[in-house]
Design an enzyme around this catalytic site. Structure first.
Site, PDB file in Angstrom:
ATOM      1  CG  ASP A 472     -17.141  16.306  -4.775  1.00 41.59           C
ATOM      2  OD1 ASP A 472     -17.637  17.429  -4.916  1.00 41.59           O
ATOM      3  OD2 ASP A 472     -16.630  15.665  -5.728  1.00 41.59           O
ATOM      4  CG  ASP A 542     -15.051  20.005 -10.800  1.00 39.96           C
ATOM      5  OD1 ASP A 542     -14.260  19.860  -9.852  1.00 39.96           O
ATOM      6  OD2 ASP A 542     -16.108  19.346 -10.914  1.00 39.96           O
TER       7      ASP A 542
HETATM    8  C1  DGJ Z   1     -16.311  16.744  -8.548  1.00 42.67           C
HETATM    9  C2  DGJ Z   1     -15.021  17.268  -7.990  1.00 42.67           C
HETATM   10  O1  DGJ Z   1     -14.968  18.636  -8.043  1.00 42.67           O
HETATM   11  C3  DGJ Z   1     -13.871  16.631  -8.740  1.00 42.67           C
HETATM   12  O2  DGJ Z   1     -12.652  17.164  -8.335  1.00 42.67           O
HETATM   13  C4  DGJ Z   1     -13.930  15.153  -8.530  1.00 42.67           C
HETATM   14  O3  DGJ Z   1     -13.701  14.876  -7.178  1.00 42.67           O
HETATM   15  C5  DGJ Z   1     -15.275  14.603  -8.980  1.00 42.67           C
HETATM   16  N1  DGJ Z   1     -16.369  15.317  -8.391  1.00 42.67           N
HETATM   17  C6  DGJ Z   1     -15.400  13.155  -8.637  1.00 42.67           C
HETATM   18  O4  DGJ Z   1     -16.640  12.667  -8.883  1.00 42.67           O
END
Ligand code: DGJ
Length: 723
Positions: A472, A542
């Site tokens: 991430d 997201d």
């Molecule tokens: C952003 C990601 O896109 C989410 O899926 C998740 O992993 C969060 N960060 C966690 O902080």
């Protein structure tokens, strides 16, 4: 011969069965862009005939009107009054260059780029053109690769300081195409967090237009890509010319239309906040750009990019393999979990036929919220009493694979790492820090920081015995300054960060060749070919709402194949939009990506779990077709109340068609949906109803999509050729 050189008229003709790209040296020295498009035997026309308007208006250098000549490596300042692709500040402060042909080489295959991701190409051919500015000693190598089986030309540029004094590169783009005939439309993919890669099309007008990122990442806001559409070009027909980039940092994709309706399209590293010192003998390598020509509209363009990505960019054990069906605990628990809860979720997932359990954010330091612990990759024993290894053993014991979330490029001000090394983040000494999501960015331009990141990631992966990593990256870069660079070199930081990231990714992915890596940047904030080179899939957004995902995945498919798009079934009401969509619709949309779940399965009623079991069997059975079939867009969610797309197997023996409605509209007739990509001579049976249709019938007349009752209803048909 994919690359022909004719010394009598100084012409380089790059070609495959479908396309030609022709460069001519005018006056034996200037590489001009003579043609790119549908394959031709040759271009006899004299480029000079078209480039002179009223003679007295033209600046000339060696008698050449550079301002109206379509060029391969234009630079501002020696007669061309448009912006060029290269800006080199020389010892006397000037930046004009007179780049003339010196030599060329035609290579079998395609050399890899130093320190940068690039497409492979064993069966390709590469032309390297060497140019030089005699006055300053600046040398430029322009590389062009042509593929036998993909209608894409890969380009890059290398600048070498062949002079005696240091130079400063202020702009070094990867590709420039001067189009002689005006295009009508420009298409780009733009958006925001939770709304990535929305399709925008507008008329081209005189002046500058395009997309860019200055965020230190390719970004949620813009995708390093643009397509120029000839008059009449649409989804399935007409001529499209597209440029994209294999790079994950700030970029520029710009078209300048001049007063003669010539369009100069350029793509490369963002020149804003960029400079690079070249001492005598040093060189600079630009990232790779891809130029795609399609006479078959946007769908045709997309399929060429998909082939390029899956045949030549994605690598490793999973590039062409089945992908595990996963459950991710993020939307199920957020930070609020313990081992017992995770195991409950995992065993429910196992019973539903899921293959991989992914532990998301919150397993390390004392991270109960997003305000701490990034950088401290130490197991949180409050949540995991026997650490990552204990949990991983139990997950493996259930017969599941184990995956782990990491955000290695970041540091929280509340972390032991920050307390030990406050200078390791990107910051301006003495100024207040600008936080985003309560975090700062590690300075990957520094060797000691890169070494720390590699060690920390590898240690966590080994400790957790992981089969999968979600990498991430949740904030962009600002307050540019590195303690590792002196004041004259601060504008190198953006690019050095990306080079540092690539070095880390190369080290980690090659140390764990059997681990599946999924790129993520707050969802789709770094969805680009550069990341695809290291990681074959990326969490697409997201936003897990099926209706919004129709748009996001539809836009993403312009450039990237289904096998790259992480897509999960999530809970209703959806956590980002509050929307309620049927389970089948959520699954059908997620099937046009790498499939998974992102919800608390333990809270679902038995009949939904039963449906999930059936869906999982279906996905596993159809995965080769879903992930690796030829993808066709059929109905655009940007143009109406429907989304439709299909995948067809390479031998055209089967296809899967997905159709999704938006909000219900009463009193509508069933939809007639013409399909694409089938064999007109074959008959196809709809597996569910047993009905038989001709391939020609399905493509010319169409498939009837039944009327549905309720909002956001999906229909999916599996068609199999009848022997
Ligand atoms: C952003 C990601 O896109 C989410 O899926 C998740 O992993 C969060 N960060 C966690 O902080």
């Amino acid at each position: 011969m994919p690359i022909l050189y004719s010394p009598e008229n100084h012409v380089f003709h790059l070609q495959n069965a479908n396309i030609s790209y022709i460069i001519r040296l005018v006056a034996g020295k200037y590489p001009i862009h003579q043609y790119w498009g549908r394959r031709v035997r040759a271009i006899h026309a004299d480029a000079m005939e078209r480039c002179c308007t009223q003679e007295e208006e033209n600046f000339t250098l060696h008698g050449l009107p550079l301002d109206t000549l379509p060029q391969e490596c234009p630079v501002y300042g020696c007669g061309d009054l448009r912006q060029g692709m290269l800006e080199v500040r020389q010892a006397d402060g000037s930046s004009a260059l007179d780049l003339c042909y010196v030599s060329h080489e035609i290579l079998k295959g395609k050399p890899a780029l130093k320190g940068l991701p690039s497409a492979r190409g064993d069966d390709a051919e590469t032309l390297v053109l060497r140019l030089q500015d005699e006055h300053s000693g600046v040398e430029v190598e322009l590389s062009y690769t042509v593929y036998p089986d993909v209608d894409v030309i890969a380009r890059n540029l290398r600048v070498i300081n062949g002079g005696q004094f240091p130079l400063v590169l202020e702009k070094a783009l990867s590709a420039c195409v001067d189009f002689e005939n005006a295009h009508e439309q420009l298409m780009t993919l733009s958006g925001a967090w939770l709304r990535e890669r929305q399709i925008y099309t507008r008329p081209l007008t005189p002046g500058n237009q395009g997309v860019e990122s200055v965020r230190g990442a390719s970004s949620h806001q813009a995708c390093p890509f643009m397509a120029l559409l000839k008059p009449g070009a649409a989804e399935d027909s007409g001529e499209v010319y597209a440029l994209s980039l294999c790079y994950s940092g700030s970029f520029l994709a710009n078209v300048f239309v001049d007063s003669n309706d010539m369009a100069r399209a350029q793509i490369g590293i963002q020149p804003f906040q960029f400079s690079w010192e070249l001492k005598p003998g040093e060189d600079f390598q630009t990232p790779e750009a891809y130029l795609c020509y399609s006479p078959n509209g946007l769908n045709g363009m997309s399929r060429e990019f998909h082939h390029l990505c899956s045949r030549y960019i994605t690598r490793g054990a999973f590039a062409h393999a089945a992908r595990p069906l996963l459950i991710n605990n993020w939307e199920a628990t957020y930070f609020n979990f313990n081992e017992e809860k995770l195991l409950e979720l995992a065993s429910c997932a196992k019973n539903a036929g899921i293959d991989l359990f992914v532990l998301d954010d919150g397993w390390f330091g004392h991270r109960d919220l997003d305000n701490c612990s990034l950088g401290d990759w130490v197991d949180d024993r409050r949540k995991l009493p026997e650490g990552l290894r204990g949990l991983s053993d139990r997950i493996h014991g259930l017969g599941l694979k184990f995956g782990l979330w990491l955000e290695p490029e970041m540091i929280s001000p509340d972390s032991d790492l920050y307390r030990a090394h406050p200078d390791w983040c990107i910051h301006i000494p003495g100024r207040m820090q600008v936080e985003s999501r309560n975090q700062l960015v590690l300075d990957l331009s520094r060797k000691e920081v890169r070494e720390y990141v590699i060690d920390a990631v590898c240690a966590a992966m080994e400790r957790g015995n992981v089969d999968y990593v979600k990498w991430d990256m949740n904030r962009n870069i600002n307050m540019l300054h590195s303690d590792g660079l002196d004041s004259a070199h601060q504008k190198e930081l953006n690019h050095r960060y990306i080079l540092g990231l690539y070095e880390i990714l190369e080290a980690v992915t090659s140390r764990f060749p059997n681990v599946l890596f999924e790129s993520c940047a707050g969802g789709g904030g770094r969805f680009d070919f550069g990341m695809m080179y290291y990681m074959p899939q990326a969490w697409c957004s997201d936003d897990s709402d099926a209706f919004m995902r129709c748009r996001i995945q539809y836009g993403t498919s312009m450039l990237f194949p289904v096998s790259t798009m992480g897509a999960h079934v999530s809970a209703v009401p959806n956590h980002q939009t509050g929307r309620i969509t049927p389970l089948f619709t959520r699954a059908a949309v997620a099937m046009s990506g790498t499939y998974g779940y992102e919800l608390d399965l333990t809270k679902l009623p038995e009949e939904e779990l039963e449906e999930i079991r059936r869906l999982n069997e279906k996905v596993k059975a159809l995965q080769p077709l879903l992930l690796y079939g030829e993808f066709y867009r059929l109905r655009s969610p940007f143009e109406g109340n429907e989304t439709a797309f299909m995948s067809v197997s390479e031998d055209q023996s089967e296809a899967i068609v997905t159709h999704v409605y938006g909000p219900a509209q009463p009193n509508m007739l069933p939809v007639l949906l013409p399909l694409r990509g089938l064999d007109p001579e074959k008959d196809y049976r709809d597996v569910e109803s047993g009905r038989i249709y001709g391939g020609d019938e399905l493509m010319s007349h169409g498939l009837t999509i039944p009327r549905t009752w309720g909002d956001y209803m999906a229909t999916q048909l599996h068609l199999v050729a009848v022997k």
